[in-house]
Design an enzyme around this catalytic site. Sequence first.
Site, PDB file in Angstrom:
ATOM      1  CD  GLU A 266      -3.086  -0.944   2.216  1.00  0.00           C
ATOM      2  OE1 GLU A 266      -2.776  -0.445   3.304  1.00  0.00           O
ATOM      3  OE2 GLU A 266      -4.220  -1.356   1.948  1.00  0.00           O
ATOM      4  CG  ASP A 339      -7.911  -5.007   5.135  1.00  0.00           C
ATOM      5  OD1 ASP A 339      -7.474  -5.270   6.256  1.00  0.00           O
ATOM      6  OD2 ASP A 339      -7.898  -3.862   4.642  1.00  0.00           O
ATOM      7  CD  GLU A 367      -9.887  -0.646   8.282  1.00  0.00           C
ATOM      8  OE1 GLU A 367      -8.996  -1.245   8.899  1.00  0.00           O
ATOM      9  OE2 GLU A 367      -9.769  -0.264   7.099  1.00  0.00           O
TER      10      GLU A 367
END
Length: 683
Positions: A266, A339, A367
Amino acid sequence: MQKKIYIIILLCFSFLVNAEDGHQLWLRKGYLNKVIVVCSKKSETISIAKQELLSNWQGTPGATINLVLKKDKRITGDGFILSEVSIRANTDAGILYGAYELLRQQQTFQKTEEKVYNPSYDLRLLNHWDNFNGSVERGYAGLSIFWRDELNNQFVTENDKMLWKEYARANASIGINGTVLNNVNASSDILKSETLTRVKTIADVLRFYGIRVYLSVNFNSPAIVGGLKTSDPLDKEVIKWWKTKSKEIYKLIPDFGGFLVKASSEGQPGPHDFGRSHVDGANMLADAIKPHGGIVMWRAFVYSPTEDDRAKQAYAEFLPFDGQFRDNVIIQVKNGSIDFQPREPFSPLFGAMKKTALMPELQITQEYLGHSIHLVFLSPMWEEFLQTDTYQEGTGSTVAKCTDGTIFKQRTAIAGVANIGTDTNWCGHHFAQANWYAFGRLAWNNQLSSEQIADEWIKLTFRPNTKNNEGFTKEWFDNFLIPVKQMMLDSREAAVDYMMPFGFHHIFQASHHYGPGPWWEREGVRKDWTMPYYHKADSFGVGFNRTATGSNAVAQYHEPLNTQYGDINTCPEKYLLWFHHAPWSHKMNSGRTLWDEICYRYDDGVNQVRYFQVVWDKAQPYVDAERFVEVQRKLRYQAQNAQVWKDACLLYFQQFSQQPIPYDIERPIHNLDDIKKNDMDRP
Ligand code: GCW
């Protein structure tokens, strides 16, 4: 008039007595009995253990408890043997953990029986995604407890130290023994000498609670901080720079734990930038830190923007290196292969690497599970992951056993991405504290059930303030403990139902990962950062084909999982759309079509949250006013949000299925274009 004033005073007073802001977590004070604590050894950690026993003893009044530090073969690591009259351990930290366990048993009214308690993992770590400027990536509970803005990082106040001490105590009480102080998207500033002095101050506070500090490092630090021309891991100057830096750190913090690295992922720098491999990068750092006893936790959260399936990439990149990493390197692998989704099959790396130490990375911060707004108890998700069979060495090779040293003798560790911030109640939502608690308890004992963990946590956190040694009343059990526990245990499945049932994944609004956004895509954005990439809905059906006719990610799993997941008729329905592009007409176990079943499931999710509201409202007589109202408000938001999720997903996917929403289901109450426009406001 007088009477009115009297009532007002009485009300204020009762509010004060009952007010609880959640800051004490599961360590609330209860009634106290006298106890005598005997120990021949002296140390800071032992004094903390003693003090905890003296100030929280609820066992037999006047009892004497012996703290015995003597090698015992039955004990491993920081384990301990507990009895009603003694705590025996091999290490000071073991004594401290024993003290907390004993107190926990007293506070939950369990009888203490002689028993050995050994930790499942040697290293039980929190990862803070805390930035150097005080913000927290994916943090929903205020600011960082460790970092201020850049100018103020050099100042440490007494309040800071007090907070760090409370933090250390809470962690020690559940067996956590390490913490990574900064974000894996690491600023290279962390390694500047002036910052390291702050790290030392933090380490000095945490140490006595048995907690070591670790740092996330930026792979490009030699160039950025050191002024070198390169950060190539094979460059002599670079190697020397990391060695000197490690020396500097250990001079300040002799028990420093080591480095955590997110490399070549990333946009983070890494060995790939210099044409080198993960092995080159990780081993170079491992060599630098080895003389001091440190470790390197090298993350496997990597994926490159190729056309191939993102779910396959960590395995493809790391498996070829099995056996090539130094013995002080641990590969840190997220539980799922994509993820931290509400539900993912386990990462196949857990069933594949045999000669490399692997540590699971779990995400405590929510998240993808409603931030600190939704009540979602994550323990059932982690239990499901730990107890899944990888079939690595035949039946019974659960992820837990593959990572805790049972199957492979290796350094063992587990990490959880923290949900902690400067909010008074630490975690934003009172029930999010249960996730911090559950992570610690599972890291200590990966065989605990979520039911037991929830039971303990509720008893400790909402225990009525009894003045004597009374146990819990039957009324409290029946009307509070049992329904609230059930709500917690059902909450993760409910979230899956109203967000992403049947293996749907990553259909969030981009970036904040809170509300629904299965439609989200943008010109120029890499495909695997857009949502249709993950659900692939069309007029035929929906889901990602990861079978042999698709990306063949199923081949990364051992048999029988490969065959089971790969066949639409045997694939567990909870993973259906993860592995298959299933037709809308696909017959589900219930006999309904896939489309109908999706509709019912989203609706169930909403109904469950509505039911949680009832459970909580009924719990009012048993909860202090402050926490009651705060949780009640959040449940209202959660109910609104669950409705938006249902409406958004049903109306969006209906454009592809072209079928009606079954008529016995409540109709959507939002229009799709409004949802798209408003992008669910976070309250
Ligand atoms: O889940 C994703 C998050 C990023 C995070 C990344 C990672 C720290 O959206 O915020 O970055 O994973 O785990 O590295």
